[in-house]
Design a protein around this motif. Sequence first.
Motif, PDB file in Angstrom:
ATOM      1  N   ASN A  24       0.847  -1.180   0.000  1.00  0.00           N
ATOM      2  CA  ASN A  24       0.000   0.000   0.000  1.00  0.00           C
ATOM      3  C   ASN A  24       0.885   1.234   0.000  1.00  0.00           C
ATOM      4  N   TYR A  25       0.409   2.293  -0.619  1.00  0.00           N
ATOM      5  CA  TYR A  25       1.206   3.502  -0.676  1.00  0.00           C
ATOM      6  C   TYR A  25       0.370   4.704  -0.257  1.00  0.00           C
ATOM      7  N   SER A  26       1.078   5.762   0.046  1.00  0.00           N
ATOM      8  CA  SER A  26       0.434   7.024   0.400  1.00  0.00           C
ATOM      9  C   SER A  26       1.168   8.145  -0.317  1.00  0.00           C
ATOM     10  N   SER A  27       0.401   9.016  -0.974  1.00  0.00           N
ATOM     11  CA  SER A  27       1.015  10.141  -1.674  1.00  0.00           C
ATOM     12  C   SER A  27      -0.032  11.200  -1.949  1.00  0.00           C
ATOM     13  N   SER A  28       0.377  12.455  -1.863  1.00  0.00           N
ATOM     14  CA  SER A  28      -0.528  13.565  -2.158  1.00  0.00           C
ATOM     15  C   SER A  28      -0.473  13.945  -3.637  1.00  0.00           C
ATOM     16  N   SER A  30       0.447  12.361  -7.841  1.00  0.00           N
ATOM     17  CA  SER A  30       0.425  11.143  -8.644  1.00  0.00           C
ATOM     18  C   SER A  30       1.813  10.502  -8.648  1.00  0.00           C
ATOM     19  N   VAL A  31       1.806   9.182  -8.637  1.00  0.00           N
ATOM     20  CA  VAL A  31       3.071   8.447  -8.551  1.00  0.00           C
ATOM     21  C   VAL A  31       3.110   7.327  -9.574  1.00  0.00           C
ATOM     22  N   TYR A  32       4.318   6.891  -9.826  1.00  0.00           N
ATOM     23  CA  TYR A  32       4.551   5.645 -10.531  1.00  0.00           C
ATOM     24  C   TYR A  32       4.886   4.595  -9.473  1.00  0.00           C
ATOM     25  N   LEU A  33       4.576   3.347  -9.778  1.00  0.00           N
ATOM     26  CA  LEU A  33       4.755   2.270  -8.813  1.00  0.00           C
ATOM     27  C   LEU A  33       5.628   1.173  -9.404  1.00  0.00           C
ATOM     28  N   PHE A  34       6.440   0.588  -8.568  1.00  0.00           N
ATOM     29  CA  PHE A  34       7.407  -0.411  -9.018  1.00  0.00           C
ATOM     30  C   PHE A  34       7.492  -1.561  -8.006  1.00  0.00           C
ATOM     31  N   TRP A  35       7.848  -2.703  -8.535  1.00  0.00           N
ATOM     32  CA  TRP A  35       8.287  -3.821  -7.698  1.00  0.00           C
ATOM     33  C   TRP A  35       9.694  -4.221  -8.152  1.00  0.00           C
ATOM     34  N   TYR A  36      10.577  -4.314  -7.153  1.00  0.00           N
ATOM     35  CA  TYR A  36      11.939  -4.779  -7.395  1.00  0.00           C
ATOM     36  C   TYR A  36      12.156  -6.077  -6.617  1.00  0.00           C
ATOM     37  N   VAL A  37      13.065  -6.896  -7.135  1.00  0.00           N
ATOM     38  CA  VAL A  37      13.454  -8.120  -6.447  1.00  0.00           C
ATOM     39  C   VAL A  37      14.953  -8.072  -6.184  1.00  0.00           C
ATOM     40  N   GLN A  38      15.317  -8.594  -5.029  1.00  0.00           N
ATOM     41  CA  GLN A  38      16.733  -8.673  -4.661  1.00  0.00           C
ATOM     42  C   GLN A  38      17.034 -10.096  -4.241  1.00  0.00           C
ATOM     43  N   TYR A  39      17.751 -10.812  -5.078  1.00  0.00           N
ATOM     44  CA  TYR A  39      18.176 -12.166  -4.740  1.00  0.00           C
ATOM     45  C   TYR A  39      19.348 -12.103  -3.770  1.00  0.00           C
ATOM     46  N   PRO A  40      19.567 -13.134  -3.001  1.00  0.00           N
ATOM     47  CA  PRO A  40      20.635 -13.104  -1.999  1.00  0.00           C
ATOM     48  C   PRO A  40      21.971 -12.654  -2.570  1.00  0.00           C
ATOM     49  N   ASN A  41      22.536 -11.668  -1.930  1.00  0.00           N
ATOM     50  CA  ASN A  41      23.859 -11.143  -2.302  1.00  0.00           C
ATOM     51  C   ASN A  41      23.912 -10.584  -3.718  1.00  0.00           C
ATOM     52  N   GLN A  42      22.774 -10.125  -4.201  1.00  0.00           N
ATOM     53  CA  GLN A  42      22.750  -9.520  -5.527  1.00  0.00           C
ATOM     54  C   GLN A  42      22.124  -8.131  -5.464  1.00  0.00           C
ATOM     55  N   PHE A  90      10.721  -5.682  -2.997  1.00  0.00           N
ATOM     56  CA  PHE A  90      10.514  -4.315  -2.541  1.00  0.00           C
ATOM     57  C   PHE A  90       9.508  -3.611  -3.447  1.00  0.00           C
ATOM     58  N   CYS A  91       8.543  -2.982  -2.819  1.00  0.00           N
ATOM     59  CA  CYS A  91       7.608  -2.111  -3.510  1.00  0.00           C
ATOM     60  C   CYS A  91       8.144  -0.684  -3.405  1.00  0.00           C
ATOM     61  N   ALA A  92       8.009   0.098  -4.461  1.00  0.00           N
ATOM     62  CA  ALA A  92       8.569   1.450  -4.444  1.00  0.00           C
ATOM     63  C   ALA A  92       7.694   2.393  -5.249  1.00  0.00           C
ATOM     64  N   VAL A  93       7.755   3.673  -4.900  1.00  0.00           N
ATOM     65  CA  VAL A  93       7.011   4.702  -5.626  1.00  0.00           C
ATOM     66  C   VAL A  93       7.938   5.859  -5.928  1.00  0.00           C
ATOM     67  N   THR A  94       7.559   6.612  -6.955  1.00  0.00           N
ATOM     68  CA  THR A  94       8.246   7.854  -7.240  1.00  0.00           C
ATOM     69  C   THR A  94       7.256   8.812  -7.859  1.00  0.00           C
ATOM     70  N   ARG A  95       7.475  10.089  -7.653  1.00  0.00           N
ATOM     71  CA  ARG A  95       6.603  11.092  -8.250  1.00  0.00           C
ATOM     72  C   ARG A  95       6.726  11.062  -9.767  1.00  0.00           C
ATOM     73  N   ILE A  96       5.653  11.393 -10.437  1.00  0.00           N
ATOM     74  CA  ILE A  96       5.667  11.314 -11.893  1.00  0.00           C
ATOM     75  C   ILE A  96       6.426  12.461 -12.536  1.00  0.00           C
ATOM     76  N   SER A  97       6.925  13.373 -11.742  1.00  0.00           N
ATOM     77  CA  SER A  97       7.629  14.510 -12.329  1.00  0.00           C
ATOM     78  C   SER A  97       8.990  14.119 -12.876  1.00  0.00           C
ATOM     79  N   GLY A  98       9.459  12.933 -12.560  1.00  0.00           N
ATOM     80  CA  GLY A  98      10.709  12.459 -13.127  1.00  0.00           C
ATOM     81  C   GLY A  98      11.924  12.951 -12.381  1.00  0.00           C
ATOM     82  N   ASN A  99      13.037  12.216 -12.571  1.00  0.00           N
ATOM     83  CA  ASN A  99      14.298  12.584 -11.927  1.00  0.00           C
ATOM     84  C   ASN A  99      14.181  12.686 -10.420  1.00  0.00           C
TER      85      ASN A  99
END
Lengths: 114, 115
Positions: A24-28, A30-42, A90-99
Amino acid sequence: AQSVTQLDSQVPVFEEAPVELRCNYSSSVSVYLFWYVQYPNQGLQLLLKYLSGSTLVKGINGFEAEFNKSQTSFHLRKPSVHISDTAEYFCAVTRISGNTPLVFGKGTRLSVIA
Amino acid sequence: SAVISQKPSRDICQRGTSLTIQCQVDSQVTMMFWYRQQPGQSLTLIATANQGSEATYESGFVIDKFPISRPNLTFSTLTVSNMSPEDSSIYLCSVAGGGMGTEAFFGQGTRLTVV
């Protein structure tokens, strides 16, 4: 500011069973949403992302996620997991404004049991 | 896409010393981001490094402890100063995607152990 809550810190599941990792996310703004995976030691690897359009997003390795704006959720699913899916997700968000940097959830440890 | 080379990949350091981590990107980028991942934890943003200006630090991180350089559009360094065992973490550099909505790219990380 944005925040991300991953509701489960650990999820054990038997091989070939379905799995859902909740985010779940919270933001005032608009955002983009991502899922990342991290394998052991990678490093981090992108699984999938939601930018706009269809709320069901398909990613690599058979994963998919559904964006639900009303519930501010972006849950990750896989119909049948393999031993090799054991990793930190890991779930992650970022603002749509970029950079702008990503804001990460605390992660969910998926353990697939043979 | 962007390819990020980060070094060293790992190091074991004595407390009280400093370590400088280098991050090289294969294309020019405006902003680079430094994250810390403590053992068993998620990624926490340390600072944003914009070429030609001082880095912007997040709450809880200060320049004296984590000085950052950004001499050009493809390179940045993060120094972990006066290290203590609590600094043992993975440190990652990242760049945002070139266009809106493209994912962030990450280096492989530097696994730091302070003894």
